[in-house]
Design a protein around this motif. Structure first.
Motif, short mmCIF file in Angstrom:
data_model
loop_
_atom_site.label_atom_id
_atom_site.label_comp_id
_atom_site.label_asym_id
_atom_site.label_seq_id
_atom_site.Cartn_x
_atom_site.Cartn_y
_atom_site.Cartn_z
N LYS A 153 14.57 6.58 2.76
CA LYS A 153 13.48 6.25 1.87
C LYS A 153 12.13 6.58 2.49
O LYS A 153 11.21 7.05 1.81
CB LYS A 153 13.54 4.76 1.50
CG LYS A 153 12.44 4.31 0.56
CD LYS A 153 12.54 2.81 0.29
CE LYS A 153 11.39 2.32 -0.59
NZ LYS A 153 11.45 0.85 -0.80
N ASN A 154 12.00 6.35 3.80
CA ASN A 154 10.71 6.56 4.46
C ASN A 154 10.95 7.04 5.90
O ASN A 154 10.79 6.26 6.84
CB ASN A 154 9.92 5.25 4.45
CG ASN A 154 8.51 5.42 5.02
OD1 ASN A 154 8.06 6.54 5.26
ND2 ASN A 154 7.83 4.32 5.26
N GLU A 169 8.59 0.27 9.48
CA GLU A 169 9.10 -0.51 8.37
C GLU A 169 10.23 -1.43 8.82
O GLU A 169 10.29 -2.60 8.42
CB GLU A 169 9.61 0.44 7.28
CG GLU A 169 9.98 -0.25 5.97
CD GLU A 169 8.77 -0.72 5.19
OE1 GLU A 169 8.95 -1.60 4.33
OE2 GLU A 169 7.64 -0.23 5.45
#
Length: 320
Positions: free
Chosen positions: A309-310, A317
């Motif tokens: 996702k990132n 995160e």
């Protein structure tokens, strides 16, 4: 012919005489044959890959074998010595003792199958340059760097299965928490959609995979992170975290771990939450912490999903 050659030839002939029960020795060593034609027993090559069709033949009456894929020939004594990794004289003595001719009735050619030695299976598995490239490509599709993939391969923490008889893809060794020996293996397809276990990793104590030491990047080595899957584990491993993989949220029968802090990062689903609580109680509730996924995280969301996702902000995160 020189004297050493004559002696070697004489020993070979002597050891091929029916001094022990060949059929019993063969069945115990190799298990039930894939097929049988009279006294000829047919197996897959015990020394390497031979494709879909078994091409190793051994005669239960003479003890002689021939492997067409490797062009190797010999007798049961030689086969026993090679597989047990002992010298041929010791092999011959052991065979005489275990499989005497007198007073021992012939066995059925299909007795109960012996449990495979997954440690030997994994260690015998080599890896080609093509296999390395396929591992790197597969792991890259899940956000794993080429450098870390090469590191895992160099540490023999993952190998590649190319035999068409089995699931093609990565092979991961699973060790037993009590014995520390390889008790099973997991095979993972290149797209990670199919996973198959060979052997049991929960019946005799919990099975696990752990990130190998020696990676250039290191985090706090006093903390252990525990994930459900191999891909989750290496997602954290490439950041330098010390990681355990349990392969299932139900696999919680671990002894207490010698670590100051344990963080359990199971998947965001009911099974993951329940398993995390049970595992925390096993490894030490006073020093273990369960990762709480943020509100709104999709069901079954996991560590690797967070990486995909990132990718750029994954480490920041995750540490939140």
């Amino acid at each position: 012919m020189s004297l050493p050659e004559m002696l070697a030839k004489r020993n070979e002939v002597r050891m091929s005489d029916p001094a022990y029960h060949y059929e019993n020795a063969i069945i115990d060593l190799l298990g039930p044959p894939v097929r049988q034609k009279g006294s000829e027993l047919n197996y897959h090559n015990p020394f390497g890959e031979d494709g879909k069709n078994p091409d190793f033949w051994i005669n239960a009456e003479t003890g002689r074998y021939c492997c067409f894929s490797s062009d190797d020939k010999g007798n049961t004594t030689k086969l026993f010595a090679l597989l047990k990794k002992i010298d041929i004289v010791s092999a011959y003595k052991e065979l005489l003792k275990k499989y005497p001719l007198n007073g021992q009735p012939p066995r059925q050619t299909k007795p109960e199958k012996r449990k495979p030695d997954f440690g030997a299976i994994y260690h015998r598995k080599g890896i080609t340059e093509s296999g390395k490239e396929k591992i790197i490509k597969s792991l890259a599709s899940r956000g794993i760097s080429k450098e870390y993939s090469e590191f895992l391969i160099s540490r023999k923490a993952v190998k590649h299965e190319s035999n068409l008889k089995y699931l093609i893809g990565s092979i991961v060794p699973i060790r037993n928490a009590k014995s520390k020996k390889i008790c099973a293996i997991q095979k993972i397809s290149p797209d990670f959609k199919t996973k198959k276990f060979h052997g049991s990793f929960m019946s005799q104590g919990a099975g696990y995979w752990t990130s190998p030491s020696g990676w250039t990047k290191r985090q706090d080595e006093k903390t252990i992170y525990i994930c459900e899957s191999f891909i989750d584990a290496i997602s954290l491993g490439q950041l330098g975290f010390k990681v355990f993989c349990t392969f299932s949220a139900k696999n919680t029968d671990f002894p207490k771990m010698d670590s100051e802090k344990i963080i359990i990062a199971f998947d965001n689903d009911a099974e993951g939450r329940e398993g995390a609580i049970k595992l925390s109680q096993k490894v030490g509730p006073e020093k273990s912490y369960i990762l709480q996924w943020p509100k709104g995280a999709p069901e079954r969301f996991d560590v690797n999903d967070l990486l995909l996702k990132n990718p750029e902000g994954f480490e920041t995160e995750f540490k939140k």
